[in-house]
Structure formats: C-alpha cells, structure tokens
Design an enzyme around this catalytic site. Structure first.
Site, PDB file in Angstrom:
ATOM      1  N   ARG A  68       0.820  -1.209   0.000  1.00  0.00           N
ATOM      2  CA  ARG A  68       0.000   0.000   0.000  1.00  0.00           C
ATOM      3  C   ARG A  68       0.859   1.266   0.000  1.00  0.00           C
ATOM      4  NH1 ARG A  68      -3.714   2.645   4.141  1.00  0.00           N
ATOM      5  NH2 ARG A  68      -5.281   3.663   2.832  1.00  0.00           N
ATOM      6  N   HIS A  72       0.574   4.329  -2.640  1.00  0.00           N
ATOM      7  CA  HIS A  72       0.348   5.726  -2.251  1.00  0.00           C
ATOM      8  C   HIS A  72       1.527   6.622  -2.616  1.00  0.00           C
ATOM      9  CE1 HIS A  72      -3.313   5.341   0.632  1.00  0.00           C
ATOM     10  NE2 HIS A  72      -3.412   4.534  -0.391  1.00  0.00           N
ATOM     11  N   ASN A 100      -3.985   8.928   4.152  1.00  0.00           N
ATOM     12  CA  ASN A 100      -2.827   8.313   4.815  1.00  0.00           C
ATOM     13  C   ASN A 100      -2.884   8.347   6.340  1.00  0.00           C
ATOM     14  OD1 ASN A 100      -1.639   7.802   2.321  1.00  0.00           O
ATOM     15  ND2 ASN A 100      -0.522   9.751   2.294  1.00  0.00           N
ATOM     16  N   HIS A 199      -6.090  -6.043  -2.431  1.00  0.00           N
ATOM     17  CA  HIS A 199      -6.933  -6.114  -1.237  1.00  0.00           C
ATOM     18  C   HIS A 199      -7.204  -7.559  -0.809  1.00  0.00           C
ATOM     19  CE1 HIS A 199      -8.643  -1.731  -1.569  1.00  0.00           C
ATOM     20  NE2 HIS A 199      -7.363  -1.773  -1.281  1.00  0.00           N
ATOM     21  N   THR A 200      -6.627  -8.500  -1.481  1.00  0.00           N
ATOM     22  CA  THR A 200      -6.657  -9.888  -1.037  1.00  0.00           C
ATOM     23  C   THR A 200      -5.792 -10.109   0.204  1.00  0.00           C
ATOM     24  OG1 THR A 200      -6.431 -12.193  -1.768  1.00  0.00           O
ATOM     25  CG2 THR A 200      -4.724 -10.680  -2.497  1.00  0.00           C
ATOM     26  N   THR A 248      -9.020 -15.820   3.090  1.00  0.00           N
ATOM     27  CA  THR A 248      -7.573 -16.042   3.231  1.00  0.00           C
ATOM     28  C   THR A 248      -6.869 -14.686   3.371  1.00  0.00           C
ATOM     29  OG1 THR A 248      -7.463 -16.138   0.805  1.00  0.00           O
ATOM     30  CG2 THR A 248      -7.418 -18.251   1.976  1.00  0.00           C
ATOM     31  N   ASP A 253      -3.888 -14.368  -3.046  1.00  0.00           N
ATOM     32  CA  ASP A 253      -4.529 -15.253  -4.018  1.00  0.00           C
ATOM     33  C   ASP A 253      -5.637 -14.453  -4.698  1.00  0.00           C
ATOM     34  OD1 ASP A 253      -6.436 -14.958  -2.066  1.00  0.00           O
ATOM     35  OD2 ASP A 253      -6.445 -17.046  -1.426  1.00  0.00           O
TER      36      ASP A 253
END
Ligand code: HEM
Ligand code: NAG
Length: 330
Positions: A68, A72, A100, A199-200, A248, A253
């Site tokens: 992340r 950003h 942030n 976002h996994t 998960t 994944d």
C-alpha cells in the site's frame, strides 16, 4: 451506491479537470532498467529480500503495509519516495493527508532496509526504488506472483499534501471517480481491477467500512455480518480492523474477487467494481480474475510494473538519492 456516483457532481468535476491536466505526460527522464544497480550495489535485491522476509515472517500484515505504501507513493507525484518524507518546518509531507493519516504505516521497515543499504553501498539506492523492490518481495512472500522490477527512480525533494488529497482514492468513492483517478495516472480499467486485487491481503479500519456494513452489504452468512458489526459498532471503534479478504486474509490469491461475487466486498469502492451499473467492464474483469488465478497473477505483475513506472519528471532533474528516507538531503 451506483446512484451516488451518478449524482455526485465532484466526480464529474474531477473527470473534467483531469482531462485538462492530463497532458503533462511527456518525459525526458531516462527509462528504468532491470540492471540499474548491477555494478553499484549488486546485493540490493538480497538485502531488501532478507529484511522483508523477516518482517513478513513475524507478521504477514507487513506485506500489506508495504504494498500500500508503494501505491500511495506512486499516485502522488509519481514513484519518488515522497510519501516517506516526514513533516518538517520547511516541508509539509503526505503522511497526514486524509488517505494516509492513522492508516499508512511500514515506515520503520523501510528505514531499516535503507540503513542496511547505506552501510553496504552508501548514497546509491533511492528510497523510491527500495519501496518498489520491497512491494514485489512482499507480494511474493505471501504467495503472490514474482516479476522483474525496473529500477533507477530518484527521490523527490518535495512532497504534496494537496495531491495526496486529490489523487488517492477513498473507500466511499463511486466507480467513475475511482476509475478517473487511475486513468489520470496512465493506468487502464484492466490495471485498476487487477491492482485492486491487492486487497486480497491486509486490513481496513471500521471508519472505512461502517457505512457499507450498515447499508447494502449482502451476505449469505449471517455470522459474518454480525461479526463485522461487533468489530465495527454503529458508533465508536473507528480504528478497529477487519480483513478485506475474510477467507484467506494473509494469502495473496484471487479470493478477493470471490468476495465481490458474493457481494461481500468490505469497502464500498471494492464492491462497486462488481455491482455498479457503470461497471460493465469492471464486472467482467472481476469475474475473469475470480475464475482464472493465473490471468490475475499475470495482469497484476504487469500492472504493478506499470504503476511503478509512474514518473515524477521533476525528480530526474531535481531529485536525489536520500540518505534517510524521511528527510531530503541537506
Ligand atoms: C481502487 C482504489 C482503492 C481504494 C479506494 C483503496 C482504499 C483502501 C482503504 C480504505 C484501505 C484501508 C485503509 C484503512 O482502513 O486504514 C486500503 C487498504 C489497503 N490497500 Fe487499498 N485502495 C485502493 C487500491 C489499492 C491498490 C491499487 C493497492 C495496491 C496495489 C492497494 C493496496 C492496499 C493494501 C495492501 C491494503 C491493506 C493495508 C493494511 O493492511 O494496512 N489498494 N485500501
Ligand atoms: C515506462 O515509461 C516510459 C516513459 O517514461 C515508457 O517509455 C515505457 O514504455 C514505460 N514502460 C512500461 C512498462 O510501462
């Protein structure tokens, strides 16, 4: 939520003003290369890998923080390490911007890598490059794809609080507004949906998903929703966290896309990719990456390279290799 984005005038303002600013893309900056540090710091990859490995082993969340951070960084003045700069008397950094503040972390891990590199090859490896390599390693170490990382970025001598507010997408934003922010950076709709697959891994704070779980969140599992509500009460607990991929959360994944197919996207912005009436193309891509993990990994790798290629053209003229990622050199 679709209606919201349709009626939101800011979204249209944004599209209009983006079109007018989008013509500064020409660049004389030298292209990034895979062997940039081959003679000046041949151990750079080993050093970054070792530190990230250590950090991810001790807490897999660290992988998410770093990915992340890189995102950003790149969305504000290009990938130039601007996000790493601390506030000083002379410089207002990006760390307290809305997207942030109370949220972005991982800076001490970058400091640690920088210190190692400064003792090994002083003044050579930019903080922006460290972040880019670290993000690749982080993804790989939690089960994601591997790819080659082009290098040669310079660190900026400036940061932009204002551009952080303007360029970083937020969880409550509608689909069109979000897509316009990616397109402004030279990324496609395909890049957007693939990159969002990050976002996994990682967590979101209650303040970013409260409206969603007390609104139109659909789930076949009553316990999942009541769990989320106990983490995130209607009032208070703003900083309590929940995983964006509840199946998960520590594994890179494609199961994030399955959460969207089920209607269980934790962030409104995530669910919009599948559920917005404007999302014909994004919906198709979400389905594709849910069904085809190999296609997702391939596209994610390509899109990460593309995102890492967003260039701060100024930083090549005025940029530097910072000695401390938190401060410009004096
Ligand atoms: C479509 C636009 C996006 C929006 C609106 C968005 C928004 C958010 C929000 C609200 C959070 C939770 C932050 C918090 O509650 O403190 C988050 C976390 C995260 N985002 Fe995004 N994001 C987007 C795209 C991306 C992209 C492109 C990447 C990377 C390629 C990314 C990587 C991550 C990661 C790894 C986390 C978890 C961080 C952690 O565990 O602390 N996001 N994002
Ligand atoms: C990276 O950007 C340069 C221009 O700065 C461009 O020539 C090159 O094709 C880009 N590479 C990728 C992989 O997008």
């Amino acid at each position: 939520m679709a209606l919201y984005s349709y009626l939101n005038p800011q979204c249209f303002m944004l599209l209009l003003c983006l079109i007018s600013v989008f013509s500064n893309g020409t660049s004389d900056s030298p292209p990034l290369t895979l062997d940039y540090y081959k003679s000046t710091c041949p151990t750079v990859f080993e050093i970054v890998r070792k530190e990230i490995e250590c950090a991810v082993l001790s807490d897999p969340r660290n992988a998410a923080l770093i990915v992340r951070l890189h995102f950003h960084d790149c969305f504000v003045q290009g990938c130039d390490g601007s996000v790493l700069l601390d506030d000083t008397i002379d410089l207002k950094g990006e760390k307290t911007a809305a997207g942030n503040v109370n949220s972005l972390t991982g800076f001490t891990l970058i400091d640690r890598i920088k210190n190692k590199l400064e003792s090994e090859c002083p003044g050579i490896v930019s903080c922006a490059d460290i972040l880019t390599i670290a993000a690749r390693d982080a993804v790989l170490l939690v089960g994601g794809p591997d790819w080659d990382v082009p290098l040669g970025r310079k660190d900026s001598r400036t940061a932009s609080y204002a551009l952080s507010d303007l360029n970083l997408p937020s969880a409550s934003e509608g689909l069109l507004s979000i897509l316009s922010k990616f397109i402004y950076q030279g990324l496609s709709v395909t890049d957007t949906v693939a990159l969002l697959g990050a976002h996994t891994i990682g967590m979101a704070r209650c303040v970013n998903f409260r409206a969603r779980i007390y609104g139109d969140f659909e789930t076949t599992s009553g316990t999942y929703l009541s769990n989320l509500k106990s983490i995130c009460p209607a009032i208070g607990g703003d900083n309590n966290i929940a995983a964006m991929d509840n199946v998960t959360p520590n594994l890179f994944d494609n199961s994030f896309y399955w959460t969207l197919l089920r209607g269980e996207g934790l962030l409104n912005s995530d669910q919009e990719m599948y559920s917005s009436v404007f999302g014909v193309e994004t919906r198709m891509l979400v389905k594709k990456y849910a069904e085809d993990p190999i296609a997702f990994f391939q596209q994610f790798s390509d899109s990460m390279v593309k995102m890492g290629n967003i260039t701060n053209t100024d930083s090549f003229a005025t940029g530097e290799v910072r000695r401390n990622c938190r401060f410009v050199n004096t």
